[in-house]
Design a protein around this motif. Structure first.
Motif, PDB file in Angstrom:
ATOM      1  N   SER A   1       0.852  -1.195   0.000  1.00 20.05           N
ATOM      2  CA  SER A   1       0.000   0.000   0.000  1.00 20.05           C
ATOM      3  C   SER A   1       0.883   1.238   0.000  1.00 20.05           C
ATOM      4  N   ALA A   2       0.428   2.278  -0.709  1.00 22.52           N
ATOM      5  CA  ALA A   2       1.156   3.544  -0.771  1.00 22.52           C
ATOM      6  C   ALA A   2       0.156   4.680  -0.661  1.00 22.52           C
TER       7      ALA A   2
ATOM      8  N   GLU B   1       9.206  -0.404  -2.999  1.00 26.19           N
ATOM      9  CA  GLU B   1       9.094   0.225  -1.672  1.00 26.19           C
ATOM     10  C   GLU B   1      10.139   1.329  -1.506  1.00 26.19           C
TER      11      GLU B   1
ATOM     12  N   CYS C   1       4.706   4.124   2.369  1.00 31.62           N
ATOM     13  CA  CYS C   1       4.159   2.851   1.935  1.00 31.62           C
ATOM     14  C   CYS C   1       4.492   1.764   2.948  1.00 31.62           C
TER      15      CYS C   1
END
Length: 285
Positions: free
Chosen positions: A222-223, A251, A274
Motif C-alpha cells: 500500500s502507498a 518500496e 508505503c
C-alpha cells in the motif's frame, strides 16, 4: 454514472497515481517481452486543463501545474511522468493537455505491447474510441469495468498490468474492489495490479486494508500521499494505491518519490509513505 473526471483532471490525486503508474510502466518496458495492460475504468484518456470543467474547480492549479513548477527537485522516479507531460505539451512550461491512464499507457507502449480499455459511460467511451480510432494496439470496450476482469483475463501475454481506478460512487466500492482483485488474481496470478482508492474516512481505509490482507494474496504493497491528517470524512484527504506483484525496489522508490511529490504539491503534512500488507511469502507485514 454521474462522476466525470474532467472536473478533477490533473489534481493531486492524479499526480500521485499517474507518477507511480508511469514508473511501473517504465519498469515493464525494461524487458523485451511484450506486455498487456487492462484499464477497467478508463475515462476519456486526455483532458484539457483550460476547458470549463477543469477551470471551474481549479484542482490542476494545486496539482500538476504546481508540481511542474517544482519539478527540478523531484527524484529520478518522477522522470517518466514528467517526460510524458513534456511530450504531450510540446515542452511548454504550462501543462494544458493532461493524460489519463489510457494515454499514459499508450505513450509508453512499444510495438509489441497491447492495451485494452473498458469504459461504461456512453459519452466517455465514444470520446475514448475517437482518441484511439486508428490505433491497432488499443481496443476500447463499452462495458462495466468490473466485468472486464472476467472477460479479458488472462491475456495471451505473460506480463502486464491491470489498472483499477473506479469513481467510488457506490457505497460498497471497497468491497467490490477486493472481490475484483481476488477474481482477477485467480485468473492471472503473474500479472501486476495497480488499484487506486481515496483517503477520506480512515476507518474505512483500515477496513479495506484488512479485507485485502484477509485475501492471502502475497506481494501486496500500500502507498499513500495525504495532504491532511484525514480526520474528516466529508472531503478527500489523500490518495492511495495498492500494488500487487510490484516491480523490484518499489518500496524504496516510493519512499523517496511520495514525500518529494508531497513537498512539490505543497500538500500539507499528512501521512505519506508505503507499507506491505502482505510480503512475498504471503505473511502480513
Amino acid at each position: 454514472m454521474n462522476y466525470r473526471h474532467a472536473f478533477h483532471a490533473g489534481n493531486a490525486a492524479d499526480v500521485m497515481k499517474h507518477a507511480v503508474l508511469a514508473w511501473v510502466l517504465e519498469r515493464l518496458r525494461g524487458k523485451e517481452a511484450p506486455f498487456f495492460v487492462l484499464d477497467t475504468h478508463a475515462g476519456i484518456g486526455r483532458y484539457d486543463l483550460d476547458d470549463q470543467a477543469a477551470s471551474r474547480t481549479g484542482e490542476a492549479l494545486r496539482g500538476v501545474r504546481r508540481v511542474i513548477a517544482g519539478a527540478s527537485a523531484l527524484p529520478d522516479a518522477a522522470r517518466p511522468y514528467l517526460d510524458l507531460l513534456a511530450r504531450l505539451n510540446e515542452g511548454a512550461t504550462t501543462v494544458r493537455h493532461y493524460p489519463g491512464s489510457p494515454l499514459i499507457t499508450r505513450m509508453m507502449m512499444r510495438g509489441q505491447d497491447r492495451l485494452l480499455l473498458a469504459e461504461l459511460h456512453a459519452e466517455d467511451v465514444q470520446t475514448l474510441r475517437n482518441l484511439f480510432r486508428t490505433d491497432a494496439q488499443v481496443s476500447v470496450h463499452h462495458m462495466d469495468g468490473w466485468l472486464s476482469l472476467k472477460a479479458h483475463l488472462p491475456p495471451k501475454e505473460r506480463r502486464g498490468l491491470v489498472v483499477i481506478d473506479p469513481p467510488f460512487e457506490a457505497p460498497d466500492e471497497y468491497e467490490r474492489m477486493v472481490a475484483a482483485l481476488v477474481l482477477a488474481y485467480r485468473r492471472w496470478a503473474t500479472g501486476q495490479y495497480l488499484l487506486w482508492y481515496p483517503v477520506k474516512d480512515r476507518a474505512a481505509v483500515w477496513r479495506f486494508h484488512q479485507m485485502l490482507e484477509d485475501t492471502g494474496i502475497p506481494k501486496m504493497l500500500s502507498a499513500e500521499l495525504c495532504w491532511s491528517d484525514d480526520d474528516r470524512s466529508d472531503r478527500l484527504n489523500g490518495s492511495g494505491l495498492i500494488l500487487v506483484n510490484p516491480p523490484w525496489k518499489t518500496e524504496e522508490t516510493l519512499s523517496d518519490l511520495l514525500p518529494a511529490l508531497q513537498t512539490a504539491l505543497a500538500a500539507g503534512t499528512g501521512p505519506v509513505g508505503c507499507r506491505w500488507l502482505r510480503d512475498e511469502t504471503g505473511k502480513p507485514a
